[in-house]
Design a protein around this motif. Structure first.
Motif, PDB file in Angstrom:
ATOM      1  N   VAL B 144     -54.172 -56.375  -9.827  1.00  0.00           N
ATOM      2  CA  VAL B 144     -55.294 -55.520 -10.223  1.00  0.00           C
ATOM      3  C   VAL B 144     -56.184 -56.318 -11.169  1.00  0.00           C
ATOM      4  O   VAL B 144     -55.683 -57.055 -12.017  1.00  0.00           O
ATOM      5  N   GLU B 148     -60.146 -52.938 -13.698  1.00  0.00           N
ATOM      6  CA  GLU B 148     -59.554 -51.766 -13.038  1.00  0.00           C
ATOM      7  C   GLU B 148     -58.211 -51.382 -13.626  1.00  0.00           C
ATOM      8  O   GLU B 148     -57.633 -50.381 -13.227  1.00  0.00           O
ATOM      9  N   LEU B 151     -57.935 -48.031 -17.991  1.00  0.00           N
ATOM     10  CA  LEU B 151     -58.733 -46.899 -17.547  1.00  0.00           C
ATOM     11  C   LEU B 151     -59.232 -46.034 -18.694  1.00  0.00           C
ATOM     12  O   LEU B 151     -60.364 -45.575 -18.687  1.00  0.00           O
ATOM     13  N   THR B 156     -53.469 -46.608 -18.015  1.00  0.00           N
ATOM     14  CA  THR B 156     -53.744 -47.785 -17.194  1.00  0.00           C
ATOM     15  C   THR B 156     -53.528 -47.413 -15.735  1.00  0.00           C
ATOM     16  O   THR B 156     -53.149 -46.295 -15.408  1.00  0.00           O
ATOM     17  N   ALA B 157     -53.717 -48.441 -14.879  1.00  0.00           N
ATOM     18  CA  ALA B 157     -53.533 -48.230 -13.447  1.00  0.00           C
ATOM     19  C   ALA B 157     -52.057 -48.184 -13.055  1.00  0.00           C
ATOM     20  O   ALA B 157     -51.748 -47.989 -11.877  1.00  0.00           O
ATOM     21  N   TYR B 221     -63.600 -52.748 -22.784  1.00  0.00           N
ATOM     22  CA  TYR B 221     -64.575 -52.875 -21.703  1.00  0.00           C
ATOM     23  C   TYR B 221     -65.271 -54.215 -21.784  1.00  0.00           C
ATOM     24  O   TYR B 221     -65.232 -54.889 -22.822  1.00  0.00           O
TER      25      TYR B 221
END
Lengths: 125, 284, 776
Positions: B144, B148, B151, B156-157, B221
């Motif tokens: 990943v 991405e 989050l 998280t993913a 970010y």
């Protein structure tokens, strides 16, 4: 939002929501946020309703990891074919949760509120 | 204080660990975030799986063009790795800013990013590096991109049965200048704001700009607006100052006892300028 | 005939390494948590999560049923135990009844409500979680000025105005002084609530032996004998059947100069269950339930002539007492009044204290206990006056100091400063830092837009408590010196050091007086079954009072040794020097060891002399002592972030004679760290519901080694005439001196922006906001 079934699905971790009066509910929930988890019991109250555009929602819960009270005014406005939700409110936290990182209360509250409205949007769709 | 009761397993094979996690056990890496929460009874997992005895997760490898870091690598190992200091100095510099010596001796990069604290240090660096995160479960593996992976606050993913197994960072060509600048919260040492900058210049103009931010809002970010504002511009203080003004990108700033949203916004701009300035100096 | 006299080097005045340190740094010291008694149970306390609430019901059934839980006690069970005492006596003081477990209401977050006793600490914690308390929260109030406002929630229902006491004191003619003044300046100044945070939290082990009706309490305390007297009273036991032991105590800073509910509670549990019991405070409990320090909102007014002569000072202190009185809670702000004039010679003062209840843990003594607040106040006002009159702040101080020929100096508040030369000390600091050049440098820096500040603090302090009429439980101290038959020496001191190092300093004193090696001396303290009654350690009193008691006991020993020496040497005249008694005529000698052996063997007793070589002295000090000093801090403010950088720190402290410079350095450096902590980083913050928001180290910012500047430390020495050692006490001086210097420095840095005062802590955001608003 005045539909208890929708409300129950939207409140994160809600296990049971029981109507106890006009716009008042008893709440049992398990809050999970990363590793932090705790069971809460409390009340949800909708007040000063002026549907469909605004009302006040008060959530109070207490559990082993502490207690919390969220009190805010929701304003709904039609925008671009959808609904814009503005929430202006206050979260008070006590007990162990309050002691461990003042910084997390703000971000955590925002996250949970956001989850609630995302879920609500999902459920109402 | 005292945790709630729990079971503890310390497997020596990754597949065994992943199996236990698939059954619902909570992974324990360095424990620097989880154990204090457990001792305050804010977290009460019933089954813990210690990932600390898995050699499959503990390594730093030069794979030519990329460096592969096992999730159980400690901050101390990252801080003291000559390979990283030479070929990915941003990650090295970031690791030196984490916590204190005791925390760095035990905390791991995999555990830290899986926890996704909004004020952790690595996410800013990983955003700027455009690192890849490899996730593993008992049923497979997937990679990943950093953007991405993170989050939201503590989100998280990662799927419930997955762990972070590896972090892949690029090997920096010698002309890349990097810098991580952080304003320390005076009690906890977490980042009130933390900015990681990564730049290259060609012919006196910015040819690569990456800016990673942590601590400011709910999640880390990449400040893409700053990057776009600088690309192709003259590599000097004026350009940096003008571009840095956009770093908040309209996001909701965190606010707490130690820094209001307004103060945090001011700090973010200041630290973006300082990180870019330092990265630029190092790029020549 | 020629005799070689071996001169043993004197140890007093030397940097002798501490006898305590080997066991401390190898982890072999015994703290209260290291004490393990067979069949010992563990206790966990259930505490209120609310700042103010009624207790509707407590259900202990699930907790009591948990396997391993031995007993659960609630408020009703402990009504037979005495209430937590307050030793301060002020006219009209309202005293809330403070039971060791809450009764029908809770008054602060952390207020103990129930206690679970189990076979190990894990089950005790699980059991505590199973106790179900139903609360009905009521509105709390945690801000003192809100508590005094009309319509504020009543902390104690019987006193809706939330006032515990008012106190006032006048000296000279303040009204006249203020009327005649050319300039009167007013300022509201806050000394914020602080959490003492000793490295070791509190802890208690209690053991009851039914057949002997004997109770032993191990507790992390600064006052073992006072604890024994008080706990015996609370538990209805005979004082001579109670033993209190302070094991190794990992720091107190005043917060363990106290008697806490949990100490009596563990005694009660041991007696009720017939088994020993241990309770160790978690860090979180320490934040919430161990006393806090400071807590002032002060209103100052200073009156002066245009030439800078200070005429008078008015002070109104609003003291945040918390919900209850611990041992000295109401008395602490009265110490601020005593020191309000600082080092200055003005004769007119007017002071008022409003002791105010809040729904917070009580405040009480914390390093400086009232004096840091007073010094901070007067030093801020002097700087504010200097700025107003455009007089250099060092000049203004020198102009108003008590001069060296005025000692002993009777202050406007009724004290007698013992000795001092304030001009010399400040001048030394000014020279050390190169003050004139520094001001030039500052002008240049300001021209470049930099915010550089120079802050001065000249502090005086009252310590070495003290004359007994003025000290609640007595202010004397005791010492016993025993020279054993082998000639080794045991000192029993009523002092109760917990980090200060008296096992070393007292041994140095004894070694010099008796001429025996340092290693031959053992200093014992902290056990009421071993040591004669003592008052304990607080208020920088160990060396000045305890050391003096020791000194006089040593003189008695020397006198007795000379008698035995004369008998052994069969002569009339002897001299005692370097550990030997010498016949002045023949030059023959006997050693301390030989004298000691003879005194116990008692083959031939000198006329009118008993066998043995033991002396005890209880010494009453005729006055407090008054250390003083000048601290100067140079700082620079980062405009962009508000961060404060300390560029230089010069400290000149006068603590009278110095017995061990190594230990004095430690006290001053540590004290300065705590003072900087108050100035820059620390604050105990309660929200309006009574939640302690800064309840963990995650949010309560302590000074770190990396945040400390290099302290250029030196001394002047005006010995104190109050005691034979000439010492003034140093434990709190560093803390008192550093805070005002730091704040004055930052405000000086901000003065080009027109800033007159900023309240502590000087957080980066506070400073950033000021700079931003000044548009600079």
């Amino acid at each position: 939002m005045q539909d208890p079934e929708v409300l129950a699905k939207a409140i994160p971790g809600c296990e049971r929501l029981e109507k106890t009066g006009d716009d008042e509910y008893r709440l049992k929930m398990k809050m999970v946020l990363a590793s932090l988890s705790g069971a809460f019991e409390g009340k949800v109250r909708l007040a000063e309703p002026a549907p469909p555009s605004s009302f006040r929602m008060i959530v109070e819960g207490s559990g082993k990891i502490g207690f919390m009270k969220g009190d805010g005014v929701l304003t709904l406005a039609a925008r671009d074919g959808g609904t814009e939700v503005t929430y202006d409110g206050d979260a008070q936290v006590g007990g162990t949760m309050a002691a461990v990182g003042n910084r997390l209360i703000d971000t955590t509250a925002k996250l949970l509120i956001k989850r609630f409205f995302d879920k609500l949007a999902e459920e109402s769709a | 204080m005292i945790t709630n009761p729990f079971d503890y397993a310390a497997p020596t094979s990754l597949s065994e660990a992943l199996g236990l996690i698939a059954d619902g056990a909570k992974p324990l890496a360095g424990g620097m975030s989880l154990i204090p929460m457990m001792k305050l009874r804010l977290a009460s997992p019933e089954h813990l799986v210690d990932l600390g005895r898995l050699p499959e997760l503990n390594y730093i490898r030069d794979e030519g063009g990329e460096i592969h870091i096992g999730a159980s690598t400690t901050h101390y190992d990252i801080e003291s790795s000559p390979l990283l200091r030479g070929k990915c100095p941003l990650l090295h510099e970031t690791a030196t800013c984490i916590g204190d010596i005791q925390v760095r001796n035990r905390g791991t990069i995999g555990g830290s990013i899986a926890h996704a604290d909004p004020a952790a240090d690595y996410p800013a660096a990983l955003q700027a590096l455009e690192a890849k995160i490899v996730l593993k479960s008992s049923s497979g593996e997937r990679a990943v991109a950093t953007a991405e992976f993170f989050l939201d606050t503590f989100t998280t993913a990662l799927e419930p049965n997955e762990i972070v197994s590896e972090i892949i960072v690029p090997t920096e060509p010698g002309l890349t200048g990097t810098s991580y600048k952080k304003f320390y919260q005076p009690a906890s040492g977490f980042a009130v704001v933390g900015v990681a900058a990564r730049v290259r210049q060609e012919g006196g103009k910015f040819s690569l700009v990456r800016v990673g931010v942590t601590g400011y809002s709910g999640s880390s970010y990449r400040a893409v607006s700053v990057e776009e504002a600088l690309l192709g511009k003259s590599a000097n203080a004026d350009s940096i100052k003008a571009a840095a003004a956009q770093v908040a990108e309209g996001r909701d700033a965190n606010s707490d006892l130690h820094a209001s949203a307004a103060y945090r916004g001011g700090l973010l701009v200041t630290y973006t300028i300082r990180a870019l300035t330092s990265a630029l100096e190092r790029s020549s | 005939m020629a005799t070689t006299v071996t001169k043993i080097d004197k140890l007093v005045g030397k940097r002798v390494r501490r006898k305590e340190d080997p066991r401390l740094i190898t982890g072999t010291a015994t703290y209260v948590d290291d004490i393990v008694i067979p069949a010992m149970n563990h206790a966990a306390v259930v505490r209120s999560p609310h700042g103010a609430a009624k207790i509707k019901s407590i259900d202990i059934s699930k907790a009591a049923e948990l396997s391993g839980v031995v007993a659960v006690f609630v408020g009703a069970d402990v009504l037979g135990v005495g209430t937590v005492p307050c030793g301060a006596d002020l006219p009209g003081l309202r005293r809330p009844v403070h039971h060791i477990l809450a009764q029908d209401r809770v008054y602060f977050v952390g207020h103990p409500v129930a206690v679970v006793v189990a076979s190990n600490r894990y089950i005790a914690a699980d059991g505590a979680d199973l106790v179900e308390v139903e609360y009905e929260p009521v509105q709390a109030v945690t801000d003192v000025e809100k508590a005094l406002a009309d319509g504020a929630p009543a902390v104690h229902p019987e006193w809706p105005d939330n006032k515990a006491f008012t106190f006032s004191q006048t000296g000279g003619e303040p009204d006249k002084a203020f009327a005649e003044a050319d300039v009167v300046l007013k300022q509201r100044i806050i000394s914020q609530r602080l959490v003492p945070n000793p490295m070791e939290t509190r802890g208690v082990v209690a053991e009851w032996r039914q057949a002997e009706r004997a109770l032993t309490i191990y507790t992390s305390t600064q006052v073992p004998h006072l604890a024994r007297t008080i706990l015996a009273g609370m538990l209805g036991l005979e004082e001579n059947r109670v033993r209190v032991v302070a094991p190794e105590v990992g720091g107190g800073f005043g917060c363990k100069l106290n008697i806490y509910a949990e100490e009596a509670l563990m005694g009660f549990i041991a007696m009720k269950t017939g088994r020993p019991v241990k309770w160790i405070e978690s860090r979180r409990e320490n934040f919430l339930t161990t006393i806090h320090g400071r807590g002032h909102v002060d209103y100052y007014e200073i009156a002066a002539k245009r030439d800078g002569t200070i005429l008078g000072l008015r002070l109104k202190i609003i003291q945040d007492l918390g919900a209850y009185h611990q041992l000295l809670t109401p008395a602490i702000p009265t110490l601020s009044v005593l020191m309000m004039p600082g080092l200055y010679n003005f004769r007119n003062i007017q002071a008022e204290i409003i002791g105010t209840f809040t729904n917070c843990v009580p405040t009480d003594a914390y390093r400086g206990a009232g004096r840091p607040e007073a010094t901070y106040g007067i030093e801020r006002m002097v700087d504010i006056l200097a700025a107003e009159l455009n007089i250099d702040p060092a000049e203004l101080r020198l102009k108003n100091f008590v001069s060296k020929d005025q000692f002993p100096f009777p202050t406007a508040t009724g004290l007698n400063y013992d000795s001092g030369d304030y001009h010399a000390t400040l001048n030394k600091a000014l020279t050390e830092i190169g003050y004139t050049d520094l001001r030039k440098k500052q002008t240049e820096a300001r021209a470049q837009g930099k915010l550089m500040g120079i802050g001065i603090s000249t502090y005086g302090e009252i310590c070495a408590f003290g004359p007994s009429p003025a000290t609640p439980a007595g202010g004397w101290e005791s010492a016993t010196v025993k020279v054993e038959p082998s000639g080794k020496v045991t000192v029993l001191t009523g002092s109760s050091p917990h980090g200060q190092g008296e096992e070393t300093t007292y041994a140095q004193i004894a070694a010099d007086e008796l001429g025996v090696p340092l290693d031959d001396i053992v200093v014992l303290h902290g056990d009421t079954s071993i040591v004669q009654y003592g008052i304990g350690t607080f208020g920088s009193r160990n060396t000045a009072v305890g050391g003096s008691a020791l000194y006089y006991a040593l003189q008695d020993i020397k006198e007795k040794m000379k008698k035995f020496g004369a008998t052994l040497l069969d002569c009339d005249e002897v001299e005692f020097e370097n550990g030997k008694c010498r016949d002045t005529k023949s030059g023959k000698e006997v050693s301390v060891g030989e004298i000691a052996g003879a005194s116990y063997r008692a083959m031939k007793l000198p006329p009118g002399t008993d066998p043995g070589l033991v002396a005890t002295k209880f010494w009453e000090p005729p006055n407090f002592t008054y250390p003083f000093g000048a601290h100067i801090i140079v700082s620079e403010v980062d405009r962009e972030t508000g961060h404060i950088e300390i560029l230089r720190y010069v400290a000149v402290d006068d603590i009278g004679n110095i017995l061990n410079p190594l230990l004095v350095d430690g006290q001053l450096h540590g004290g300065a760290a705590q003072g900087l902590g108050q100035a820059l980083w620390e604050q105990a913050v309660y929200d309006d519901n009574g939640q302690l928001v800064t309840g963990e180290f995650m949010d309560y910012a302590m000074p770190r080694a990396r945040s400390m500047p290099w302290i250029e430390s030196s001394h002047t020495c005006t010995p104190s005439p109050v005691n034979p050692l000439g010492v003034k006490g140093v434990g709190e001086a560093g803390t008192i001196g550093s805070t005002p210097a730091m704040v004055n420095s930052v405000i000086d840095a901000l003065s080009p922006l027109g800033i007159r005062h900023v309240d502590m802590p000087l957080t980066p955001e506070k400073i950033w906001k000021i700079v931003a608003e000044a548009g600079a």
